[in-house]
Design a protein around this motif. Structure first.
Motif, PDB file in Angstrom:
ATOM      1  N   PRO A  78     -25.449 -16.800  79.529  1.00 16.62           N
ATOM      2  CA  PRO A  78     -26.601 -16.794  80.795  1.00 16.62           C
ATOM      3  C   PRO A  78     -26.354 -17.507  81.790  1.00 16.62           C
ATOM      4  O   PRO A  78     -26.992 -17.710  82.646  1.00 16.62           O
ATOM      5  N   VAL A  79     -25.046 -18.668  81.152  1.00 17.65           N
ATOM      6  CA  VAL A  79     -25.209 -19.435  82.920  1.00 17.65           C
ATOM      7  C   VAL A  79     -23.933 -19.210  83.419  1.00 17.65           C
ATOM      8  O   VAL A  79     -22.671 -20.437  83.361  1.00 17.65           O
TER       9      VAL A  79
ATOM     10  N   LEU B 145     -19.988 -20.997  68.524  1.00 21.02           N
ATOM     11  CA  LEU B 145     -20.432 -22.815  68.835  1.00 21.02           C
ATOM     12  C   LEU B 145     -20.116 -23.663  68.511  1.00 21.02           C
ATOM     13  O   LEU B 145     -20.708 -23.511  66.927  1.00 21.02           O
TER      14      LEU B 145
ATOM     15  N   CYS C  81     -22.663 -24.922  78.879  1.00 22.76           N
ATOM     16  CA  CYS C  81     -23.509 -24.176  77.936  1.00 22.76           C
ATOM     17  C   CYS C  81     -24.465 -24.930  77.560  1.00 22.76           C
ATOM     18  O   CYS C  81     -25.009 -26.184  77.804  1.00 22.76           O
ATOM     19  N   ILE C  82     -25.288 -24.277  77.188  1.00 21.66           N
ATOM     20  CA  ILE C  82     -26.927 -24.584  77.033  1.00 21.66           C
ATOM     21  C   ILE C  82     -27.425 -23.782  75.193  1.00 21.66           C
ATOM     22  O   ILE C  82     -28.390 -23.841  74.387  1.00 21.66           O
ATOM     23  N   GLY C  83     -25.933 -23.633  74.257  1.00 19.30           N
ATOM     24  CA  GLY C  83     -26.119 -23.508  73.524  1.00 19.30           C
ATOM     25  C   GLY C  83     -27.057 -22.396  72.960  1.00 19.30           C
ATOM     26  O   GLY C  83     -27.332 -22.409  71.397  1.00 19.30           O
ATOM     27  N   CYS C  84     -27.054 -21.096  73.299  1.00 19.73           N
ATOM     28  CA  CYS C  84     -28.719 -19.641  73.186  1.00 19.73           C
ATOM     29  C   CYS C  84     -27.091 -19.639  72.420  1.00 19.73           C
ATOM     30  O   CYS C  84     -27.546 -18.578  71.522  1.00 19.73           O
ATOM     31  N   MET C  85     -25.861 -19.038  71.955  1.00 18.91           N
ATOM     32  CA  MET C  85     -24.921 -18.270  71.132  1.00 18.91           C
ATOM     33  C   MET C  85     -24.773 -16.743  71.222  1.00 18.91           C
ATOM     34  O   MET C  85     -24.579 -16.093  70.166  1.00 18.91           O
TER      35      MET C  85
ATOM     36  N   ILE D 194     -19.117 -18.892  80.618  1.00 16.00           N
ATOM     37  CA  ILE D 194     -17.958 -18.581  80.760  1.00 16.00           C
ATOM     38  C   ILE D 194     -17.143 -17.342  80.757  1.00 16.00           C
ATOM     39  O   ILE D 194     -18.475 -15.882  82.168  1.00 16.00           O
TER      40      ILE D 194
ATOM     41  N   VAL E 221     -17.721 -24.788  71.996  1.00 12.60           N
ATOM     42  CA  VAL E 221     -17.406 -23.613  71.941  1.00 12.60           C
ATOM     43  C   VAL E 221     -15.673 -23.530  71.597  1.00 12.60           C
ATOM     44  O   VAL E 221     -15.442 -24.645  72.243  1.00 12.60           O
TER      45      VAL E 221
HETATM   46  S1  SF4 Z   1     -23.069 -17.503  75.836  1.00 10.52           S
HETATM   47 FE1  SF4 Z   1     -23.481 -19.548  76.735  1.00 10.52          FE
HETATM   48  S2  SF4 Z   1     -24.612 -20.444  77.431  1.00 10.52           S
HETATM   49 FE2  SF4 Z   1     -24.034 -19.113  75.350  1.00 10.52          FE
HETATM   50  S3  SF4 Z   1     -23.582 -20.060  73.816  1.00 10.52           S
HETATM   51 FE3  SF4 Z   1     -22.228 -19.090  74.686  1.00 10.52          FE
HETATM   52  S4  SF4 Z   1     -20.489 -20.832  76.531  1.00 10.52           S
HETATM   53 FE4  SF4 Z   1     -23.244 -21.306  75.683  1.00 10.52          FE
END
Ligand code: SF4
Ligand code: SF4
Length: 134
Positions: free
Chosen positions: A126-127, A48, A21-25, A130, A60
């Motif tokens: 994006p990564v 997040l 996770c990069i915390g993009c929300m 999930i 998350v």
């Molecule tokens: S979309 Fe993916 S990277 Fe972004 S907050 Fe959610 S789990 Fe983290």
């Protein structure tokens, strides 16, 4: 509270790998859109988690029907909703802003049933943090 593994992953229909996770929300926004047909963060059942003490520390939290899944980089905690002796079953996230909507007041994940493209959080991450349980 049960610690079910130390790999940063959880299985419950969707898998969450907090180490990615990069915390993009984006997942939170997408889930809010699924719930309200608008970008309403307060309706999301996936949110997040951001550590206040550590920089660049993300996780998350997912609301399910009977439990909260808290996926942090160091592991996953599963909190059974209503379990005695767990202060977090009040629905408050300890490290969250007081103005935030308690998780337990939100709808549980329904895996985006009836959504044309399937689970929205899976689609937008994006990564690939999930993923859908196979
Ligand atoms: S979309 Fe993916 S990277 Fe972004 S907050 Fe959610 S789990 Fe983290
Ligand atoms: S699968 Fe759908 S309902 Fe469940 S957390 Fe993801 S966006 Fe929300």
């Amino acid at each position: 509270m049960d610690l079910i593994n130390h790999k940063g992953t959880a299985t419950m229909g969707v898998n969450i790998d907090a180490l990615k996770c990069i915390g993009c929300m984006a997942c939170e926004m997408a889930c809010g859109y699924h719930r309200d047909d608008g970008f309403a963060f307060l309706s999301a059942c996936i949110v997040l988690y951001r550590g206040r003490e550590k920089k660049n520390y993300f996780g998350v939290i997912l609301k399910e029907e009977e439990r909260l899944v808290v996926a942090r980089p160091e592991g996953v905690e599963v909190k059974i909703i209503g379990a005695s002796g767990d202060e977090d079953t009040s629905g408050e996230k300890k490290d969250e802003d007081a103005s935030a909507k308690p998780m337990l007041l939100r709808e549980p994940c329904d895996l985006c049933e009836e959504m044309k493209y399937g689970p929205m959080c899976v689609k937008v991450c994006p990564v690939d943090a999930i993923t859908l349980e196979s």
